[in-house]
Design a protein around this motif. Structure first.
Motif, PDB file in Angstrom:
ATOM      1  N   ILE A  23       0.292  -3.610  -1.754  1.00 23.45           N
ATOM      2  CA  ILE A  23      -0.140  -2.198  -1.812  1.00 23.45           C
ATOM      3  C   ILE A  23       0.891  -1.316  -2.526  1.00 23.45           C
ATOM      4  CG2 ILE A  23      -1.689  -2.362   0.161  1.00 23.45           C
ATOM      5  CD1 ILE A  23       0.504  -0.883   1.804  1.00 23.45           C
ATOM      6  N   ARG A  24       1.895  -1.960  -3.127  1.00 23.57           N
ATOM      7  CA  ARG A  24       2.888  -1.283  -3.970  1.00 23.57           C
ATOM      8  C   ARG A  24       3.717  -0.229  -3.232  1.00 23.57           C
ATOM      9  NH1 ARG A  24      -1.309   0.384  -8.072  1.00 23.57           N
ATOM     10  NH2 ARG A  24      -2.768  -1.071  -7.185  1.00 23.57           N
ATOM     11  N   VAL A  25       4.163  -0.579  -2.043  1.00 21.01           N
ATOM     12  CA  VAL A  25       5.085   0.273  -1.288  1.00 21.01           C
ATOM     13  C   VAL A  25       6.226  -0.614  -0.786  1.00 21.01           C
ATOM     14  CG1 VAL A  25       3.259   1.875  -0.551  1.00 21.01           C
ATOM     15  CG2 VAL A  25       3.936  -0.010   0.958  1.00 21.01           C
ATOM     16  N   SER A  26       7.228  -0.005  -0.186  1.00 17.55           N
ATOM     17  CA  SER A  26       8.344  -0.784   0.349  1.00 17.55           C
ATOM     18  C   SER A  26       7.968  -1.407   1.698  1.00 17.55           C
ATOM     19  CB  SER A  26       9.569   0.105   0.526  1.00 17.55           C
ATOM     20  OG  SER A  26       9.353   1.027   1.569  1.00 17.55           O
ATOM     21  N   GLU A  27       8.710  -2.440   2.056  1.00 27.44           N
ATOM     22  CA  GLU A  27       8.520  -3.050   3.372  1.00 27.44           C
ATOM     23  C   GLU A  27       8.816  -2.024   4.460  1.00 27.44           C
ATOM     24  OE1 GLU A  27      10.205  -6.698   6.139  1.00 27.44           O
ATOM     25  OE2 GLU A  27      10.843  -6.568   4.048  1.00 27.44           O
ATOM     26  N   VAL A  28       9.792  -1.167   4.221  1.00 29.75           N
ATOM     27  CA  VAL A  28      10.132  -0.115   5.189  1.00 29.75           C
ATOM     28  C   VAL A  28       8.930   0.797   5.426  1.00 29.75           C
ATOM     29  CG1 VAL A  28      11.589   1.913   5.581  1.00 29.75           C
ATOM     30  CG2 VAL A  28      12.601  -0.185   4.680  1.00 29.75           C
ATOM     31  N   SER A  29       8.189   1.126   4.383  1.00 29.74           N
ATOM     32  CA  SER A  29       7.001   1.973   4.540  1.00 29.74           C
ATOM     33  C   SER A  29       5.964   1.290   5.425  1.00 29.74           C
ATOM     34  CB  SER A  29       6.383   2.304   3.181  1.00 29.74           C
ATOM     35  OG  SER A  29       7.220   3.179   2.465  1.00 29.74           O
ATOM     36  N   VAL A  30       5.717   0.009   5.188  1.00 30.82           N
ATOM     37  CA  VAL A  30       4.747  -0.715   6.017  1.00 30.82           C
ATOM     38  C   VAL A  30       5.215  -0.727   7.468  1.00 30.82           C
ATOM     39  CG1 VAL A  30       3.664  -2.956   6.459  1.00 30.82           C
ATOM     40  CG2 VAL A  30       3.830  -2.095   4.115  1.00 30.82           C
ATOM     41  N   THR A  31       6.493  -0.957   7.687  1.00 34.63           N
ATOM     42  CA  THR A  31       7.037  -0.938   9.045  1.00 34.63           C
ATOM     43  C   THR A  31       6.791   0.414   9.692  1.00 34.63           C
ATOM     44  OG1 THR A  31       8.723  -2.579   8.493  1.00 34.63           O
ATOM     45  CG2 THR A  31       9.155  -1.174  10.414  1.00 34.63           C
ATOM     46  N   ARG A  32       6.982   1.468   8.945  1.00 36.93           N
ATOM     47  CA  ARG A  32       6.758   2.817   9.483  1.00 36.93           C
ATOM     48  C   ARG A  32       5.277   3.085   9.738  1.00 36.93           C
ATOM     49  NH1 ARG A  32      11.278   5.720   5.671  1.00 36.93           N
ATOM     50  NH2 ARG A  32      13.042   5.097   6.956  1.00 36.93           N
ATOM     51  N   TYR A  33       4.399   2.563   8.890  1.00 36.71           N
ATOM     52  CA  TYR A  33       2.956   2.716   9.144  1.00 36.71           C
ATOM     53  C   TYR A  33       2.597   2.020  10.462  1.00 36.71           C
ATOM     54  CZ  TYR A  33       2.732   3.581   4.044  1.00 36.71           C
ATOM     55  OH  TYR A  33       2.928   4.041   2.766  1.00 36.71           O
ATOM     56  N   LEU A  34       3.158   0.840  10.665  1.00 32.91           N
ATOM     57  CA  LEU A  34       2.866   0.071  11.874  1.00 32.91           C
ATOM     58  C   LEU A  34       3.387   0.757  13.136  1.00 32.91           C
ATOM     59  CD1 LEU A  34       3.656  -3.483  10.493  1.00 32.91           C
ATOM     60  CD2 LEU A  34       1.413  -2.678  11.244  1.00 32.91           C
ATOM     61  N   SER A  35       4.541   1.380  13.033  1.00 33.88           N
ATOM     62  CA  SER A  35       5.133   2.022  14.209  1.00 33.88           C
ATOM     63  C   SER A  35       4.567   3.412  14.459  1.00 33.88           C
ATOM     64  CB  SER A  35       6.644   2.120  14.048  1.00 33.88           C
ATOM     65  OG  SER A  35       6.992   3.078  13.059  1.00 33.88           O
ATOM     66  N   ASN A  41      -0.321   7.917   2.545  1.00 33.79           N
ATOM     67  CA  ASN A  41      -1.016   8.958   1.780  1.00 33.79           C
ATOM     68  C   ASN A  41      -2.370   8.433   1.303  1.00 33.79           C
ATOM     69  OD1 ASN A  41      -0.733   7.571  -0.753  1.00 33.79           O
ATOM     70  ND2 ASN A  41       1.308   8.411  -1.008  1.00 33.79           N
ATOM     71  N   ARG A  42      -3.146   9.289   0.693  1.00 30.13           N
ATOM     72  CA  ARG A  42      -4.522   8.906   0.299  1.00 30.13           C
ATOM     73  C   ARG A  42      -4.559   7.720  -0.642  1.00 30.13           C
ATOM     74  NH1 ARG A  42      -7.400  14.758  -0.718  1.00 30.13           N
ATOM     75  NH2 ARG A  42      -7.372  15.379   1.472  1.00 30.13           N
ATOM     76  N   THR A  43      -3.639   7.684  -1.583  1.00 26.60           N
ATOM     77  CA  THR A  43      -3.607   6.570  -2.538  1.00 26.60           C
ATOM     78  C   THR A  43      -3.346   5.256  -1.815  1.00 26.60           C
ATOM     79  OG1 THR A  43      -2.809   8.035  -4.291  1.00 26.60           O
ATOM     80  CG2 THR A  43      -2.453   5.664  -4.594  1.00 26.60           C
ATOM     81  N   VAL A  44      -2.371   5.265  -0.914  1.00 25.25           N
ATOM     82  CA  VAL A  44      -2.031   4.051  -0.169  1.00 25.25           C
ATOM     83  C   VAL A  44      -3.167   3.667   0.775  1.00 25.25           C
ATOM     84  CG1 VAL A  44      -0.417   3.035   1.482  1.00 25.25           C
ATOM     85  CG2 VAL A  44       0.447   4.426  -0.411  1.00 25.25           C
ATOM     86  N   LEU A  45      -3.780   4.647   1.416  1.00 22.74           N
ATOM     87  CA  LEU A  45      -4.921   4.347   2.293  1.00 22.74           C
ATOM     88  C   LEU A  45      -6.029   3.652   1.505  1.00 22.74           C
ATOM     89  CD1 LEU A  45      -5.147   7.564   4.477  1.00 22.74           C
ATOM     90  CD2 LEU A  45      -4.570   5.262   5.265  1.00 22.74           C
ATOM     91  N   SER A  46      -6.285   4.132   0.321  1.00 24.30           N
ATOM     92  CA  SER A  46      -7.309   3.524  -0.527  1.00 24.30           C
ATOM     93  C   SER A  46      -6.924   2.085  -0.889  1.00 24.30           C
ATOM     94  CB  SER A  46      -7.500   4.357  -1.793  1.00 24.30           C
ATOM     95  OG  SER A  46      -8.450   3.770  -2.636  1.00 24.30           O
ATOM     96  N   LEU A  47      -5.665   1.871  -1.227  1.00 28.79           N
ATOM     97  CA  LEU A  47      -5.199   0.518  -1.549  1.00 28.79           C
ATOM     98  C   LEU A  47      -5.305  -0.406  -0.345  1.00 28.79           C
ATOM     99  CD1 LEU A  47      -2.104   1.319  -3.772  1.00 28.79           C
ATOM    100  CD2 LEU A  47      -4.152   0.067  -4.470  1.00 28.79           C
TER     101      LEU A  47
END
Length: 71
Positions: A23-35, A41-47
């Protein structure tokens, strides 16, 4: 059945790093989404919806369920 991101990652045997790359983000971002400390953001949600073939929807991030980042 619609899933949370944590469920999707677990059921598909994906690490946070692997999914982050897709999804073209950092692993840290995914960790933060999970926590729950960050909301995609909208672009990432769409991805996320595209990459998961609609199994993980934007609405799944609106729940109060959060997971440990030690998955």
């Amino acid at each position: 059945m619609k899933k949370t991101l944590a469920q999707y990652l677990h059921e598909n045997g994906l690490s946070r790093a692997e999914f982050a790359e897709r999804i073209r983000v950092s692993e840290v971002s995914v960790t933060r989404y999970l926590s729950g400390s960050r909301f995609p953001n909208r672009t990432v949600l769409s991805l996320i919806e595209q990459v998961t073939d609609g199994e993980v929807l934007a609405s799944s991030f609106l729940t109060n369920e959060r997971v440990s980042v030690d998955m």
